[in-house]
Design an enzyme around this catalytic site. Structure first.
Site, PDB file in Angstrom:
ATOM      1  N   LYS A  14      47.298  27.291  36.736  1.00  0.00           N
ATOM      2  CA  LYS A  14      46.295  27.498  35.680  1.00  0.00           C
ATOM      3  C   LYS A  14      46.954  27.518  34.295  1.00  0.00           C
ATOM      4  O   LYS A  14      46.473  26.878  33.375  1.00  0.00           O
ATOM      5  CB  LYS A  14      45.533  28.827  35.883  1.00  0.00           C
ATOM      6  CG  LYS A  14      44.696  28.877  37.144  1.00  0.00           C
ATOM      7  CD  LYS A  14      43.796  30.114  37.182  1.00  0.00           C
ATOM      8  CE  LYS A  14      44.556  31.428  37.259  1.00  0.00           C
ATOM      9  NZ  LYS A  14      45.305  31.646  38.499  1.00  0.00           N
ATOM     10  N   ARG A  89      36.790  36.583  36.936  1.00  0.00           N
ATOM     11  CA  ARG A  89      37.397  36.730  38.258  1.00  0.00           C
ATOM     12  C   ARG A  89      36.493  37.539  39.176  1.00  0.00           C
ATOM     13  O   ARG A  89      36.895  37.857  40.293  1.00  0.00           O
ATOM     14  CB  ARG A  89      38.718  37.474  38.120  1.00  0.00           C
ATOM     15  CG  ARG A  89      39.962  36.568  38.080  1.00  0.00           C
ATOM     16  CD  ARG A  89      41.135  37.474  37.830  1.00  0.00           C
ATOM     17  NE  ARG A  89      42.407  37.011  38.228  1.00  0.00           N
ATOM     18  CZ  ARG A  89      43.332  36.518  37.391  1.00  0.00           C
ATOM     19  NH1 ARG A  89      43.053  36.317  36.137  1.00  0.00           N
ATOM     20  NH2 ARG A  89      44.523  36.202  37.836  1.00  0.00           N
ATOM     21  N   ARG A 122      59.092  31.685  39.784  1.00  0.00           N
ATOM     22  CA  ARG A 122      58.598  31.390  38.434  1.00  0.00           C
ATOM     23  C   ARG A 122      59.365  32.218  37.400  1.00  0.00           C
ATOM     24  O   ARG A 122      59.595  33.409  37.602  1.00  0.00           O
ATOM     25  CB  ARG A 122      57.107  31.727  38.360  1.00  0.00           C
ATOM     26  CG  ARG A 122      56.538  31.659  36.954  1.00  0.00           C
ATOM     27  CD  ARG A 122      55.067  31.462  36.963  1.00  0.00           C
ATOM     28  NE  ARG A 122      54.309  32.658  37.296  1.00  0.00           N
ATOM     29  CZ  ARG A 122      52.973  32.692  37.355  1.00  0.00           C
ATOM     30  NH1 ARG A 122      52.279  31.597  37.123  1.00  0.00           N
ATOM     31  NH2 ARG A 122      52.342  33.802  37.671  1.00  0.00           N
ATOM     32  N   ARG A 155      57.823  37.827  35.695  1.00  0.00           N
ATOM     33  CA  ARG A 155      56.725  38.807  35.616  1.00  0.00           C
ATOM     34  C   ARG A 155      56.873  39.830  36.734  1.00  0.00           C
ATOM     35  O   ARG A 155      57.225  39.462  37.846  1.00  0.00           O
ATOM     36  CB  ARG A 155      55.378  38.077  35.774  1.00  0.00           C
ATOM     37  CG  ARG A 155      54.864  37.494  34.489  1.00  0.00           C
ATOM     38  CD  ARG A 155      53.688  36.587  34.697  1.00  0.00           C
ATOM     39  NE  ARG A 155      52.607  37.153  35.518  1.00  0.00           N
ATOM     40  CZ  ARG A 155      51.434  36.569  35.714  1.00  0.00           C
ATOM     41  NH1 ARG A 155      51.179  35.419  35.123  1.00  0.00           N
ATOM     42  NH2 ARG A 155      50.509  37.121  36.465  1.00  0.00           N
ATOM     43  N   ARG A 166      47.356  39.894  45.238  1.00  0.00           N
ATOM     44  CA  ARG A 166      46.600  39.045  44.298  1.00  0.00           C
ATOM     45  C   ARG A 166      45.778  37.999  45.062  1.00  0.00           C
ATOM     46  O   ARG A 166      44.641  37.699  44.684  1.00  0.00           O
ATOM     47  CB  ARG A 166      47.558  38.381  43.303  1.00  0.00           C
ATOM     48  CG  ARG A 166      48.123  39.394  42.302  1.00  0.00           C
ATOM     49  CD  ARG A 166      49.443  38.950  41.704  1.00  0.00           C
ATOM     50  NE  ARG A 166      49.302  37.871  40.751  1.00  0.00           N
ATOM     51  CZ  ARG A 166      50.337  37.150  40.300  1.00  0.00           C
ATOM     52  NH1 ARG A 166      51.563  37.391  40.736  1.00  0.00           N
ATOM     53  NH2 ARG A 166      50.141  36.192  39.427  1.00  0.00           N
TER      54      ARG A 166
HETATM   55  P1  AMP Z   1      47.130  36.156  35.416  1.00  0.00           P
HETATM   56  O1  AMP Z   1      48.111  36.019  34.311  1.00  0.00           O
HETATM   57  O2  AMP Z   1      45.888  35.357  35.195  1.00  0.00           O
HETATM   58  O3  AMP Z   1      47.746  35.908  36.768  1.00  0.00           O
HETATM   59  O4  AMP Z   1      46.658  37.691  35.411  1.00  0.00           O
HETATM   60  C1  AMP Z   1      47.597  38.725  35.656  1.00  0.00           C
HETATM   61  C2  AMP Z   1      46.876  39.994  36.054  1.00  0.00           C
HETATM   62  O5  AMP Z   1      46.036  40.434  34.978  1.00  0.00           O
HETATM   63  C3  AMP Z   1      45.949  39.879  37.249  1.00  0.00           C
HETATM   64  O6  AMP Z   1      46.629  39.982  38.489  1.00  0.00           O
HETATM   65  C4  AMP Z   1      45.012  41.059  37.002  1.00  0.00           C
HETATM   66  O7  AMP Z   1      45.644  42.279  37.322  1.00  0.00           O
HETATM   67  C5  AMP Z   1      44.841  41.022  35.477  1.00  0.00           C
HETATM   68  N1  AMP Z   1      43.704  40.169  35.093  1.00  0.00           N
HETATM   69  C6  AMP Z   1      43.744  38.991  34.418  1.00  0.00           C
HETATM   70  N2  AMP Z   1      42.528  38.480  34.244  1.00  0.00           N
HETATM   71  C7  AMP Z   1      41.663  39.354  34.824  1.00  0.00           C
HETATM   72  C8  AMP Z   1      40.250  39.372  35.005  1.00  0.00           C
HETATM   73  N3  AMP Z   1      39.466  38.384  34.554  1.00  0.00           N
HETATM   74  N4  AMP Z   1      39.718  40.449  35.635  1.00  0.00           N
HETATM   75  C9  AMP Z   1      40.472  41.469  36.078  1.00  0.00           C
HETATM   76  N5  AMP Z   1      41.825  41.484  35.992  1.00  0.00           N
HETATM   77  C10 AMP Z   1      42.409  40.443  35.360  1.00  0.00           C
END
Ligand code: AMP
Length: 216
Positions: A14, A89, A122, A155, A166
């Site tokens: 993404k 999400r 990553r 991360r 996740r």
């Molecule tokens: P990402 O960078 O998109 O993988 O997001 C990292 C983390 O941020 C996720 O595993 C969630 O803990 C939190 N997060 C990001 N976007 C959302 C969302 N739309 N709703 C809830 N938690 C989110």
């Protein structure tokens, strides 16, 4: 105007695809994950609220997330279109942006067994944000960014154990969001198991068509 979402499990690409789409289609890239990480870095109230969920691999509660993204969508740079990356999400989040009339959802599809190496190896440049994979596309020094010499970091939710959590929340909470948009007829499935170039080519041709339809 393009009002898009990009969806897919952790490691589907993404972030990488969003950078390419945002620069080529001149839209704002809004990543809820990046926004949370910025808040955590600056130790804001919002960051503190989100941190424990993120480090466990769990979703941040809807209320907090919807407010953060809702405020972001009001900013001037969203006037010419935007790409939401990692939001919505959950169904509650999708319903909260119902009035925005999203016109395309890019759904990155990938075999889950490919995600482990993509996530665990990553690395991200602290300075320029470029994303690398030190196993799948090895670089000379796994600690230094070849572009800007910044330090690379991992991360803290990019571990095997957190990835499993996740993926579980993706299956349980996020997949129903794809069905929600599928019923509206705006989901475009993309095979995300290919090279970056090949995945982007699929997305580019889809979005060119969507953009053309929008101008009619
Ligand atoms: P990402 O960078 O998109 O993988 O997001 C990292 C983390 O941020 C996720 O595993 C969630 O803990 C939190 N997060 C990001 N976007 C959302 C969302 N739309 N709703 C809830 N938690 C989110």
């Amino acid at each position: 105007m393009l009002k898009m979402l990009i969806m897919g499990p952790a490691g589907a690409g993404k972030g990488t695809m969003s950078e390419l789409i945002a620069s080529n289609f001149k839209v704002a890239h809004i990543s809820s994950g990046d926004m949370f990480r910025e808040e955590i870095k600056h130790q804001t109230h919002l960051g503190l609220q989100a941190k424990s969920y993120i480090t466990q691999g769990l979703l941040v509660p809807d209320e907090v997330t919807i407010q953060m993204v809702g405020n972001r969508l009001k900013k001037d740079d969203c006037q010419n279109g935007y790409l939401l990356d990692g939001f919505p999400r959950s169904l509650a989040q999708a319903e909260a942006i119902e009035d925005f009339n999203i016109n395309a959802v890019i759904n990155l599809q990938i075999d889950e067994h490919l995600l482990v190496d993509r996530i665990v190896f990553r690395r991200i440049c602290q300075q320029c944000g470029t994303i690398y994979n030190i196993k799948l596309n090895p670089i000379e020094n796994a600690e230094i960014c070849p572009k800007c010499c910044g330090k690379l970091y991992q991360r803290n939710d990019d571990t095997y154990e957190k990835l499993m959590v996740r993926l579980e929340s993706y299956r349980e909470e996020t997949k129903p969001v794809i069905d929600y948009y599928r019923q509206k007829g705006i989901v475009y499935d993309v095979d995300a198991g290919q090279t970056i170039d090949d995945v982007y080519k699929q997305i580019e041709s889809i979005l060119k068509n969507v953009a053309e339809e929008e101008t009619k």
